[in-house]
Enzyme design. Structure first.
Site, PDB file in Angstrom:
ATOM      1  N   ASP A   1      36.956  -5.141  86.690  1.00  0.00           N
ATOM      2  CA  ASP A   1      38.194  -4.336  85.689  1.00  0.00           C
ATOM      3  C   ASP A   1      39.634  -4.793  86.154  1.00  0.00           C
ATOM      4  O   ASP A   1      40.550  -4.624  85.541  1.00  0.00           O
ATOM      5  CB  ASP A   1      37.921  -2.956  85.717  1.00  0.00           C
ATOM      6  CG  ASP A   1      36.863  -2.504  84.970  1.00  0.00           C
ATOM      7  OD1 ASP A   1      36.158  -3.506  84.307  1.00  0.00           O
ATOM      8  OD2 ASP A   1      36.165  -1.545  85.297  1.00  0.00           O
TER       9      ASP A   1
ATOM     10  N   LYS B   1      26.495  -9.836  72.297  1.00  0.00           N
ATOM     11  CA  LYS B   1      25.917  -8.221  72.583  1.00  0.00           C
ATOM     12  C   LYS B   1      24.458  -8.402  71.953  1.00  0.00           C
ATOM     13  O   LYS B   1      24.225  -9.259  71.068  1.00  0.00           O
ATOM     14  CB  LYS B   1      26.592  -7.364  71.786  1.00  0.00           C
ATOM     15  CG  LYS B   1      27.750  -6.971  72.506  1.00  0.00           C
ATOM     16  CD  LYS B   1      27.243  -6.382  73.856  1.00  0.00           C
ATOM     17  CE  LYS B   1      28.049  -5.664  75.175  1.00  0.00           C
ATOM     18  NZ  LYS B   1      27.509  -5.457  76.282  1.00  0.00           N
TER      19      LYS B   1
ATOM     20  N   GLU C   1      35.982 -11.833  80.897  1.00  0.00           N
ATOM     21  CA  GLU C   1      34.630 -11.570  80.207  1.00  0.00           C
ATOM     22  C   GLU C   1      35.016 -10.854  79.035  1.00  0.00           C
ATOM     23  O   GLU C   1      35.770 -10.113  78.780  1.00  0.00           O
ATOM     24  CB  GLU C   1      33.923 -10.784  81.161  1.00  0.00           C
ATOM     25  CG  GLU C   1      32.492 -10.441  80.566  1.00  0.00           C
ATOM     26  CD  GLU C   1      32.268  -9.181  79.921  1.00  0.00           C
ATOM     27  OE1 GLU C   1      31.087  -8.820  79.669  1.00  0.00           O
ATOM     28  OE2 GLU C   1      33.290  -8.320  79.985  1.00  0.00           O
TER      29      GLU C   1
ATOM     30  N   HIS D   1      36.924  -8.020  83.717  1.00  0.00           N
ATOM     31  CA  HIS D   1      35.878  -7.469  82.854  1.00  0.00           C
ATOM     32  C   HIS D   1      36.638  -6.838  81.640  1.00  0.00           C
ATOM     33  O   HIS D   1      37.113  -5.796  81.685  1.00  0.00           O
ATOM     34  CB  HIS D   1      35.180  -6.553  83.617  1.00  0.00           C
ATOM     35  CG  HIS D   1      33.917  -5.892  83.085  1.00  0.00           C
ATOM     36  ND1 HIS D   1      34.036  -4.512  82.782  1.00  0.00           N
ATOM     37  CD2 HIS D   1      32.679  -6.298  82.427  1.00  0.00           C
ATOM     38  CE1 HIS D   1      33.030  -4.099  81.943  1.00  0.00           C
ATOM     39  NE2 HIS D   1      32.227  -5.135  81.994  1.00  0.00           N
ATOM     40  N   ARG D   2      36.191  -7.086  80.224  1.00  0.00           N
ATOM     41  CA  ARG D   2      36.993  -6.766  79.233  1.00  0.00           C
ATOM     42  C   ARG D   2      38.426  -7.002  79.359  1.00  0.00           C
ATOM     43  O   ARG D   2      39.135  -6.323  78.847  1.00  0.00           O
ATOM     44  CB  ARG D   2      36.423  -5.332  78.882  1.00  0.00           C
ATOM     45  CG  ARG D   2      35.083  -5.199  78.923  1.00  0.00           C
ATOM     46  CD  ARG D   2      34.686  -3.760  78.678  1.00  0.00           C
ATOM     47  NE  ARG D   2      33.159  -3.326  79.181  1.00  0.00           N
ATOM     48  CZ  ARG D   2      32.786  -2.140  78.942  1.00  0.00           C
ATOM     49  NH1 ARG D   2      33.478  -1.126  78.558  1.00  0.00           N
ATOM     50  NH2 ARG D   2      31.285  -1.976  79.241  1.00  0.00           N
TER      51      ARG D   2
ATOM     52  N   ASP E   1      33.305  -9.243  74.872  1.00  0.00           N
ATOM     53  CA  ASP E   1      31.967  -8.753  74.349  1.00  0.00           C
ATOM     54  C   ASP E   1      32.233  -9.192  72.722  1.00  0.00           C
ATOM     55  O   ASP E   1      33.296  -8.826  72.324  1.00  0.00           O
ATOM     56  CB  ASP E   1      31.691  -7.241  74.547  1.00  0.00           C
ATOM     57  CG  ASP E   1      31.649  -6.858  76.000  1.00  0.00           C
ATOM     58  OD1 ASP E   1      30.659  -7.350  76.724  1.00  0.00           O
ATOM     59  OD2 ASP E   1      32.682  -6.281  76.406  1.00  0.00           O
TER      60      ASP E   1
ATOM     61  N   HIS F   1      33.057  -3.769  72.532  1.00  0.00           N
ATOM     62  CA  HIS F   1      31.927  -3.760  73.510  1.00  0.00           C
ATOM     63  C   HIS F   1      30.875  -3.042  72.443  1.00  0.00           C
ATOM     64  O   HIS F   1      29.623  -3.255  72.569  1.00  0.00           O
ATOM     65  CB  HIS F   1      32.312  -3.137  74.725  1.00  0.00           C
ATOM     66  CG  HIS F   1      31.175  -2.812  75.488  1.00  0.00           C
ATOM     67  ND1 HIS F   1      30.251  -1.509  75.568  1.00  0.00           N
ATOM     68  CD2 HIS F   1      30.402  -3.373  76.571  1.00  0.00           C
ATOM     69  CE1 HIS F   1      29.323  -1.517  76.506  1.00  0.00           C
ATOM     70  NE2 HIS F   1      29.377  -2.769  76.893  1.00  0.00           N
TER      71      HIS F   1
ATOM     72  N   GLU G   1      30.183 -12.710  76.345  1.00  0.00           N
ATOM     73  CA  GLU G   1      29.005 -11.946  76.349  1.00  0.00           C
ATOM     74  C   GLU G   1      28.606 -11.645  74.828  1.00  0.00           C
ATOM     75  O   GLU G   1      29.266 -10.975  74.160  1.00  0.00           O
ATOM     76  CB  GLU G   1      29.170 -10.638  76.998  1.00  0.00           C
ATOM     77  CG  GLU G   1      27.634  -9.992  77.183  1.00  0.00           C
ATOM     78  CD  GLU G   1      27.639  -8.747  77.758  1.00  0.00           C
ATOM     79  OE1 GLU G   1      28.840  -8.301  78.413  1.00  0.00           O
ATOM     80  OE2 GLU G   1      26.806  -7.741  77.468  1.00  0.00           O
TER      81      GLU G   1
HETATM   82  O1  G3P Z   1      29.146  -9.248  81.447  1.00  0.00           O
HETATM   83  C1  G3P Z   1      29.141  -8.139  82.338  1.00  0.00           C
HETATM   84  C2  G3P Z   1      29.098  -6.808  81.857  1.00  0.00           C
HETATM   85  O2  G3P Z   1      30.134  -6.939  80.786  1.00  0.00           O
HETATM   86  C3  G3P Z   1      27.942  -6.223  81.288  1.00  0.00           C
HETATM   87  O3  G3P Z   1      27.714  -5.086  80.787  1.00  0.00           O
HETATM   88  O4  G3P Z   1      28.148  -3.249  79.313  1.00  0.00           O
HETATM   89  O5  G3P Z   1      30.192  -4.120  80.457  1.00  0.00           O
HETATM   90  O6  G3P Z   1      29.107  -5.387  78.595  1.00  0.00           O
HETATM   91  P1  G3P Z   1      28.632  -4.425  79.881  1.00  0.00           P
HETATM   92 MG    MG Z   2      30.127  -7.213  78.838  1.00  0.00          MG
END
Ligand code: G3P
Ligand code: MG
Length: 250
Positions: free
Chosen positions: A239, A118, A46, A19-20, A48, A61, A116
């Protein structure tokens, strides 16, 4: 849908998605975090994306640079050169989507990217078209999955790139028309991306019966990782990819 996309393949275990990037151990949404996720054994990451004032698709993000860099200001008001001058942590720079795709190309197994988009209004600036242009330029469609909280973005992506799979993001505390995706027929998608709070075996089975694959986020606690796996999700977004691997026993 393209003949082949790695995200759509059957896997004997959940995909492990940083995640990120490996954001528990490196500055989020930086090349360092993405490459560390890979080193930790992730199947992909993942990230953003949004657009800056000069039009490039950048990986960050928030709407502003305040939380994740040593600068201040809105991303949409800053040029790429201004953004590149900032420190995103440990001397890392805010990457462009272009760079992330280039830096993750040619891996021995496909480095999966969940891009993702935004939730900027879909019709403002056409972020979706800019993202698709970058993906097409690299010809990396087979390792990309798009996702967004914004149903209009998912719809736009379906129109622009029907060959790249899409996921609808939501949180279990969001209004019912969003979490049950009442507008689903208007936005073709293969994946649902609910948060971990929604995940039970029954819930995942229900979505699978509707023909959807489930990727869940942000899954960091070992008990949650185990529950997600036992529930039969397709992918676990967290993460710390090394923690996910450990809990899955691989
Ligand atoms: O894509 C999953 C997650 O990243 C969504 O929430 O705010 O972390 O981008 P956020
Ligand atoms: Mg995200």
């Amino acid at each position: 849908m393209s003949a082949m996309n790695y995200w759509l393949e059957h896997h004997d275990r959940p995909l492990i998605i940083g995640h990120r990037g490996a954001s528990a151990h490196a500055p989020e949404n930086t090349l360092a975090a993405f490459l560390l996720a890979w080193t930790q054994g992730a199947d992909g990451v993942e990230l953003d994306v949004t657009r800056c004032a000069t039009g490039e698709v950048v990986v960050i993000h928030d709407d502003t640079v305040d939380r994740t860099t040593n600068g201040t200001g809105r991303v949409s008001a800053m040029s790429l050169a201004e953004l590149r001058g900032l420190d995103a942590g440990d001397g890392q720079r805010i990457p462009t989507l272009d760079e992330v795709i280039a830096e993750t190309a040619g891996a021995p197994r496909p480095f999966l990217l969940n891009i993702e988009v935004k939730d900027a209004p879909a019709l403002r600036g056409d972020l979706e078209a800019a993202v698709v242009t970058v993906v097409r330029r690299h010809g990396c469609e087979e390792r990309v999955l798009f996702s967004s909280f914004n149903p209009l973005s998912v719809r736009r992506l379906a129109q622009l790139a029907p060959d790249v799979p899409r996921g609808i993001l939501y949180h279990h505390a969001m209004p019912i028309y969003l979490r049950e995706v009442w507008m689903a027929p208007l936005m073709p998608h293969e994946f649902r991306h609910p948060d971990i709070g929604a995940i039970t075996p029954e819930f995942v089975a229900k979505l699978k019966a509707q023909g959807k694959r489930v990727n869940t986020w942000t899954v960091n606690e070992p008990a949650d990782i185990a529950r997600a796996a036992e529930s039969g999700v397709h992918g676990i977004i967290g993460d710390s990819p090394c923690t996910i691997r450990e809990v899955l026993g691989i």
